[in-house]
Write a protein that holds these residues in place. Structure first.
Motif, mmCIF file in Angstrom:
data_model
loop_
_atom_site.group_PDB
_atom_site.id
_atom_site.type_symbol
_atom_site.label_atom_id
_atom_site.label_comp_id
_atom_site.label_asym_id
_atom_site.label_seq_id
_atom_site.Cartn_x
_atom_site.Cartn_y
_atom_site.Cartn_z
ATOM 1 N N LEU A 1 5.162 7.995 -3.202
ATOM 2 C CA LEU A 1 6.507 7.588 -3.605
ATOM 3 C C LEU A 1 7.498 7.717 -2.458
ATOM 4 C CD1 LEU A 1 6.669 9.026 -7.231
ATOM 5 C CD2 LEU A 1 6.173 6.677 -6.507
ATOM 6 N N LEU A 2 7.373 8.760 -1.665
ATOM 7 C CA LEU A 2 8.242 8.899 -0.491
ATOM 8 C C LEU A 2 8.013 7.746 0.481
ATOM 9 C CD1 LEU A 2 7.981 12.753 0.046
ATOM 10 C CD2 LEU A 2 10.104 11.476 -0.378
ATOM 11 N N LYS A 3 6.751 7.392 0.678
ATOM 12 C CA LYS A 3 6.435 6.273 1.566
ATOM 13 C C LYS A 3 7.034 4.981 1.033
ATOM 14 C CE LYS A 3 2.548 3.814 3.634
ATOM 15 N NZ LYS A 3 1.086 3.766 3.776
ATOM 16 N N ARG A 4 6.891 4.729 -0.265
ATOM 17 C CA ARG A 4 7.448 3.517 -0.886
ATOM 18 C C ARG A 4 8.970 3.481 -0.743
ATOM 19 N NH1 ARG A 4 6.018 -0.280 -5.270
ATOM 20 N NH2 ARG A 4 7.919 -0.779 -6.413
ATOM 21 N N ALA A 5 9.594 4.640 -0.816
ATOM 22 C CA ALA A 5 11.049 4.737 -0.704
ATOM 23 C C ALA A 5 11.520 4.748 0.749
ATOM 24 C CB ALA A 5 11.543 5.998 -1.419
ATOM 25 N N LYS A 6 10.581 4.601 1.687
ATOM 26 C CA LYS A 6 10.855 4.533 3.125
ATOM 27 C C LYS A 6 11.289 5.866 3.739
ATOM 28 C CE LYS A 6 11.596 -0.425 2.936
ATOM 29 N NZ LYS A 6 10.983 -0.576 1.647
ATOM 30 N N PHE A 7 10.698 6.939 3.220
ATOM 31 C CA PHE A 7 10.850 8.274 3.794
ATOM 32 C C PHE A 7 9.446 8.695 4.208
ATOM 33 C CE2 PHE A 7 14.483 7.811 1.063
ATOM 34 C CZ PHE A 7 15.515 8.396 1.779
ATOM 35 N N GLN B 1 7.416 17.633 3.596
ATOM 36 C CA GLN B 1 8.581 18.411 3.177
ATOM 37 C C GLN B 1 9.844 17.910 3.869
ATOM 38 O OE1 GLN B 1 7.553 22.563 3.765
ATOM 39 N NE2 GLN B 1 5.703 22.308 2.539
ATOM 40 N N ALA B 2 9.735 17.545 5.143
ATOM 41 C CA ALA B 2 10.894 17.000 5.875
ATOM 42 C C ALA B 2 11.333 15.674 5.257
ATOM 43 C CB ALA B 2 10.552 16.824 7.348
ATOM 44 N N ALA B 3 10.359 14.832 4.867
ATOM 45 C CA ALA B 3 10.685 13.561 4.209
ATOM 46 C C ALA B 3 11.386 13.818 2.882
ATOM 47 C CB ALA B 3 9.424 12.731 3.996
ATOM 48 N N ALA B 4 10.898 14.813 2.138
ATOM 49 C CA ALA B 4 11.519 15.161 0.855
ATOM 50 C C ALA B 4 12.947 15.667 1.068
ATOM 51 C CB ALA B 4 10.681 16.202 0.125
ATOM 52 N N PHE C 1 15.154 12.736 1.681
ATOM 53 C CA PHE C 1 15.378 12.061 0.401
ATOM 54 C C PHE C 1 16.398 12.827 -0.450
ATOM 55 C CE2 PHE C 1 14.384 11.829 -4.126
ATOM 56 C CZ PHE C 1 14.709 10.498 -4.349
ATOM 57 N N GLN C 2 16.249 14.131 -0.560
ATOM 58 C CA GLN C 2 17.171 14.950 -1.353
ATOM 59 C C GLN C 2 18.595 14.863 -0.808
ATOM 60 O OE1 GLN C 2 14.863 18.523 -0.874
ATOM 61 N NE2 GLN C 2 13.967 18.376 -2.922
ATOM 62 N N ILE D 1 18.333 21.026 -1.304
ATOM 63 C CA ILE D 1 17.688 20.357 -0.173
ATOM 64 C C ILE D 1 16.692 21.357 0.412
ATOM 65 C CG2 ILE D 1 18.040 19.215 2.047
ATOM 66 C CD1 ILE D 1 20.890 18.557 1.020
ATOM 67 N N ASP D 2 15.532 21.397 -0.263
ATOM 68 C CA ASP D 2 14.526 22.398 0.085
ATOM 69 C C ASP D 2 13.157 21.808 0.413
ATOM 70 O OD1 ASP D 2 13.782 21.543 -2.444
ATOM 71 O OD2 ASP D 2 14.111 23.484 -3.422
ATOM 72 N N GLY D 3 13.026 20.490 0.291
ATOM 73 C CA GLY D 3 11.746 19.856 0.585
ATOM 74 C C GLY D 3 10.711 20.028 -0.505
ATOM 75 N N ILE D 4 11.125 20.575 -1.627
ATOM 76 C CA ILE D 4 10.222 20.783 -2.757
ATOM 77 C C ILE D 4 10.442 19.672 -3.775
ATOM 78 C CG2 ILE D 4 9.642 22.305 -4.681
ATOM 79 C CD1 ILE D 4 10.507 24.663 -2.881
ATOM 80 N N VAL D 5 9.378 18.978 -4.119
ATOM 81 C CA VAL D 5 9.466 17.953 -5.159
ATOM 82 C C VAL D 5 9.119 18.640 -6.469
ATOM 83 C CG1 VAL D 5 8.610 15.736 -5.979
ATOM 84 C CG2 VAL D 5 8.867 16.128 -3.531
#
Length: 132
Positions: free
Chosen positions: A72-78, A92-95, A98-99, A112-116
């Motif tokens: 999902l992160l990849k699809r959202a361009k992260f 985690q950096a991508a998350a 995104f956050q 903004i913790d990188g935890i999904v």
């Protein structure tokens, strides 16, 4: 006495078999890349590995939630890096990126913790659907 020993040996065998049994994603010691198979339901994107909103992807091993979040992160361009199911530093950096976007652009109040987790999953599923 023999009966107690037989029961103990049976229990030990069952426990050892459970511990030694490979997981659904185990295989080789080298990282495996997974494919993302996107679908949409109710305005949310799914990648075919995990459909919930509560499981936190593991940084210590391969998990279906890890694969799903990376897709999902990849699809959202992260860019989470290789889709390998291990939610390590790059994922985690991508998350975190995104956050940050969700907080700044859409008024979310997500850590903004990188935890999904419970706060991030619904936002990620929604954003990945509309911003692919």
């Amino acid at each position: 006495m023999r009966r107690n020993i037989a029961i103990a040996l049976t229990a030990a065998t069952l426990i050892a078999g459970t511990i030694a049994a490979p997981s659904a994603f185990a295989g080789t010691s080298t990282a495996q890349a997974y494919s993302c198979h996107y679908s949409v339901s109710g305005g949310n994107a799914y990648a075919g590995y995990y459909s919930g909103n509560t499981v936190i992807p593991s940084s210590g091993g391969v998990s279906s939630a890890g694969i799903e979040a990376q897709c999902l992160l990849k699809r959202a361009k992260f860019d989470p890096g290789t889709i390998d199911g291990v939610f390590g530093p790059r994922s985690q950096a991508a998350a975190k990126r995104f956050q940050t976007l969700m907080n700044d652009a859409f008024g979310y109040n997500t850590a903004i913790d990188g935890i999904v987790g419970q706060e991030t999953w619904p936002a990620l599923r929604w954003y990945a659907e509309y911003n692919a």
